[in-house]
Scaffold this motif. Structure first.
Motif, PDB file in Angstrom:
ATOM      1  N   THR A 193       0.802  -1.223   0.000  1.00 57.65           N
ATOM      2  CA  THR A 193       0.000   0.000   0.000  1.00 57.65           C
ATOM      3  C   THR A 193       0.835   1.274   0.000  1.00 57.65           C
ATOM      4  N   GLN A 194       2.109   1.145   0.248  1.00 57.68           N
ATOM      5  CA  GLN A 194       2.944   2.343   0.224  1.00 57.68           C
ATOM      6  C   GLN A 194       4.009   2.220  -0.862  1.00 57.68           C
ATOM      7  N   THR A 195       4.988   1.361  -0.663  1.00 62.98           N
ATOM      8  CA  THR A 195       6.109   1.243  -1.589  1.00 62.98           C
ATOM      9  C   THR A 195       5.651   0.877  -2.994  1.00 62.98           C
ATOM     10  N   ARG A 196       4.930  -0.209  -3.093  1.00 57.65           N
ATOM     11  CA  ARG A 196       4.513  -0.696  -4.423  1.00 57.65           C
ATOM     12  C   ARG A 196       3.559   0.278  -5.106  1.00 57.65           C
ATOM     13  N   LEU A 238       4.196   2.023  -8.739  1.00 56.38           N
ATOM     14  CA  LEU A 238       3.266   1.885  -9.860  1.00 56.38           C
ATOM     15  C   LEU A 238       2.812   3.249 -10.376  1.00 56.38           C
ATOM     16  N   HIS A 239       2.487   4.153  -9.463  1.00 59.26           N
ATOM     17  CA  HIS A 239       2.076   5.500  -9.888  1.00 59.26           C
ATOM     18  C   HIS A 239       3.210   6.214 -10.611  1.00 59.26           C
ATOM     19  N   SER A 240       4.414   6.055 -10.129  1.00 56.16           N
ATOM     20  CA  SER A 240       5.572   6.680 -10.785  1.00 56.16           C
ATOM     21  C   SER A 240       5.757   6.136 -12.191  1.00 56.16           C
ATOM     22  N   LYS A 249       5.810   7.706 -16.688  1.00 55.03           N
ATOM     23  CA  LYS A 249       6.912   7.448 -17.618  1.00 55.03           C
ATOM     24  C   LYS A 249       6.487   6.663 -18.854  1.00 55.03           C
ATOM     25  N   LEU A 250       5.296   6.118 -18.827  1.00 54.06           N
ATOM     26  CA  LEU A 250       4.863   5.218 -19.896  1.00 54.06           C
ATOM     27  C   LEU A 250       3.880   5.891 -20.844  1.00 54.06           C
ATOM     28  N   GLN A 251       3.861   5.391 -22.061  1.00 50.43           N
ATOM     29  CA  GLN A 251       2.871   5.869 -23.026  1.00 50.43           C
ATOM     30  C   GLN A 251       1.555   5.161 -22.765  1.00 50.43           C
ATOM     31  N   TYR A 282       1.906   0.090 -19.782  1.00 47.14           N
ATOM     32  CA  TYR A 282       0.989   1.014 -19.116  1.00 47.14           C
ATOM     33  C   TYR A 282      -0.265   0.260 -18.663  1.00 47.14           C
ATOM     34  N   ARG A 283      -0.820  -0.543 -19.576  1.00 44.65           N
ATOM     35  CA  ARG A 283      -2.021  -1.318 -19.242  1.00 44.65           C
ATOM     36  C   ARG A 283      -1.735  -2.302 -18.105  1.00 44.65           C
ATOM     37  N   SER A 284      -0.562  -2.913 -18.125  1.00 42.34           N
ATOM     38  CA  SER A 284      -0.179  -3.837 -17.063  1.00 42.34           C
ATOM     39  C   SER A 284      -0.064  -3.107 -15.726  1.00 42.34           C
TER      40      SER A 284
END
Length: 106
Positions: free
Chosen positions: A41-44, A48-50, A54-56, A62-64
């Motif tokens: 809930t914090q690190t992961r 993921l948000h970061s 960076k992704l298109q 991005y979908r993953s």
């Protein structure tokens, strides 16, 4: 089905839901589980948000990442649902037992 049987069935189902809630409460007090939940809930979540920035948007990665975020969200919602259902079941079981006692008095 008689009223007594209905109440007995309601109590049995409610007690099962209460037991599930109590199991989750014990699990959430466990230090190992706390560590795993903190990571998820914090690190992961931050990772993921970061990644999203960076992704298109039309990429598979991005979908993953979005699916992983959805999975974490669903997991947290399920835990909350178990807590809520257990609280509701406690109240229902209490009420059903009172009704059963009233039936026995009549």
């Amino acid at each position: 089905m008689s009223k007594h049987s209905e109440l007995t069935d309601l109590i049995r189902k409610g007690e099962s839901q209460v037991a599930l809630g109590e199991a989750l409460e014990r699990l959430q007090r466990n230090q190992d589980f706390k560590l795993v939940m903190s990571h998820l809930t914090q690190t992961r979540l931050v990772e993921l948000h970061s990644n999203l920035a960076k992704l298109q948007v039309d990429s598979g990665e991005y979908r993953s990442t979005v699916r992983n975020l959805d999975a974490l969200s669903i997991f947290q919602c399920e835990l909350s649902s178990i807590h809520e259902a257990a609280a509701n079941a406690r109240a229902s079981v209490r009420e059903a037992r009172l009704m059963q006692d009233e039936l026995h008095e009549d």
